[in-house]
Write a protein that holds these residues in place. Structure first.
Motif, PDB file in Angstrom:
ATOM      1  N   GLY A  21      36.114  71.335 119.856  1.00  0.00           N
ATOM      2  CA  GLY A  21      34.762  70.875 120.184  1.00  0.00           C
ATOM      3  C   GLY A  21      33.672  71.558 119.387  1.00  0.00           C
ATOM      4  O   GLY A  21      32.537  71.092 119.356  1.00  0.00           O
ATOM      5  N   ALA A  22      34.000  72.664 118.727  1.00  0.00           N
ATOM      6  CA  ALA A  22      33.009  73.396 117.926  1.00  0.00           C
ATOM      7  C   ALA A  22      32.982  72.914 116.474  1.00  0.00           C
ATOM      8  O   ALA A  22      32.259  73.471 115.656  1.00  0.00           O
ATOM      9  N   MET A  23      33.758  71.896 116.173  1.00  0.00           N
ATOM     10  CA  MET A  23      33.847  71.384 114.811  1.00  0.00           C
ATOM     11  C   MET A  23      32.480  70.893 114.334  1.00  0.00           C
ATOM     12  O   MET A  23      31.778  70.200 115.064  1.00  0.00           O
ATOM     13  N   THR A  24      32.120  71.260 113.121  1.00  0.00           N
ATOM     14  CA  THR A  24      30.840  70.814 112.555  1.00  0.00           C
ATOM     15  C   THR A  24      30.946  69.366 112.116  1.00  0.00           C
ATOM     16  O   THR A  24      32.053  68.838 111.914  1.00  0.00           O
ATOM     17  N   ASN A  25      29.805  68.732 111.921  1.00  0.00           N
ATOM     18  CA  ASN A  25      29.802  67.354 111.436  1.00  0.00           C
ATOM     19  C   ASN A  25      30.389  67.274 110.032  1.00  0.00           C
ATOM     20  O   ASN A  25      31.022  66.278 109.686  1.00  0.00           O
ATOM     21  N   GLN A  26      30.226  68.309 109.242  1.00  0.00           N
ATOM     22  CA  GLN A  26      30.817  68.337 107.903  1.00  0.00           C
ATOM     23  C   GLN A  26      32.341  68.345 107.998  1.00  0.00           C
ATOM     24  O   GLN A  26      33.025  67.595 107.302  1.00  0.00           O
ATOM     25  N   ASP A  27      32.881  69.192 108.886  1.00  0.00           N
ATOM     26  CA  ASP A  27      34.336  69.228 109.088  1.00  0.00           C
ATOM     27  C   ASP A  27      34.849  67.896 109.622  1.00  0.00           C
ATOM     28  O   ASP A  27      35.898  67.402 109.193  1.00  0.00           O
ATOM     29  N   LEU A  28      34.106  67.314 110.558  1.00  0.00           N
ATOM     30  CA  LEU A  28      34.493  66.003 111.109  1.00  0.00           C
ATOM     31  C   LEU A  28      34.502  64.937 110.024  1.00  0.00           C
ATOM     32  O   LEU A  28      35.385  64.084 109.988  1.00  0.00           O
ATOM     33  N   SER A  29      33.517  64.991 109.138  1.00  0.00           N
ATOM     34  CA  SER A  29      33.409  63.965 108.096  1.00  0.00           C
ATOM     35  C   SER A  29      34.652  63.949 107.211  1.00  0.00           C
ATOM     36  O   SER A  29      35.111  62.887 106.796  1.00  0.00           O
ATOM     37  N   GLU A  30      35.211  65.122 106.956  1.00  0.00           N
ATOM     38  CA  GLU A  30      36.420  65.198 106.136  1.00  0.00           C
ATOM     39  C   GLU A  30      37.626  64.623 106.868  1.00  0.00           C
ATOM     40  O   GLU A  30      38.480  63.980 106.263  1.00  0.00           O
TER      41      GLU A  30
END
Length: 163
Positions: A21-30
């Motif tokens: 749940g702490a994943m950044t939007n940048q990490d999610l985008s990948e």
């Protein structure tokens, strides 16, 4: 109940956030193959719609001195709106209560508690629940070993619906 329309990107985003749940939007985008700004918009929409209820750290209770997990079956004295309200208020006032579920069947409620020791459990059962005006009967089961803890929701049925 309204079920929100989700696409495959939403489902991948939800799967990823259930893992971290702490994943950044940048990490999610990948992970989901969208831009960070698109992930941010989708995440905000899922939060606003109430699909994502919130974020929290998952703690190890035993490392905090909370060694005993208990499931308590509770039967109420009477089945009335007031009795149910009194009992719900009781549940809110006991910090050791982790979960509580109203049931249909032999018992009225299933309550999960996590306490530091049996003495604390005894105090909660004998000094708080049993004397309460709404409670008729309490039966406790102490967990010896947790074989599976709460994990991510299975979203396969939604993925299958997308084709």
């Amino acid at each position: 109940m309204h079920v929100m329309e989700l696409d495959s990107f939403d489902l991948r985003l939800l799967d990823a956030l259930q893992q971290d749940g702490a994943m950044t939007n940048q990490d999610l985008s990948e992970l989901v193959h969208l831009s960070a700004s698109q992930c941010s918009r989708r995440r905000s929409r899922l939060e606003k719609e109430g699909i994502i209820r919130g974020y929290r750290a998952s703690l190890a209770p035993e490392k905090l001195g909370l060694e005993v997990t208990v499931f308590m079956n509770v039967t109420l004295n009477t089945h009335s709106r007031d009795t149910a309200r009194y009992f719900r208020n009781l549940l809110q006032s006991v910090a050791a209560v982790r979960e509580a579920h109203a049931l249909v069947g032999d018992m009225d409620y299933l309550v999960k508690l996590v306490v530091n020791d049996l003495s604390m459990l005894s105090e909660i059962v004998n000094d708080i629940f049993l004397p309460h005006e709404s409670v008729q009967h309490v039966r406790t089961s102490i967990v010896l070993e947790s074989l599976k803890e709460e994990g991510p929701y299975n979203l396969a049925h939604l993925k299958e619906a997308l084709g």
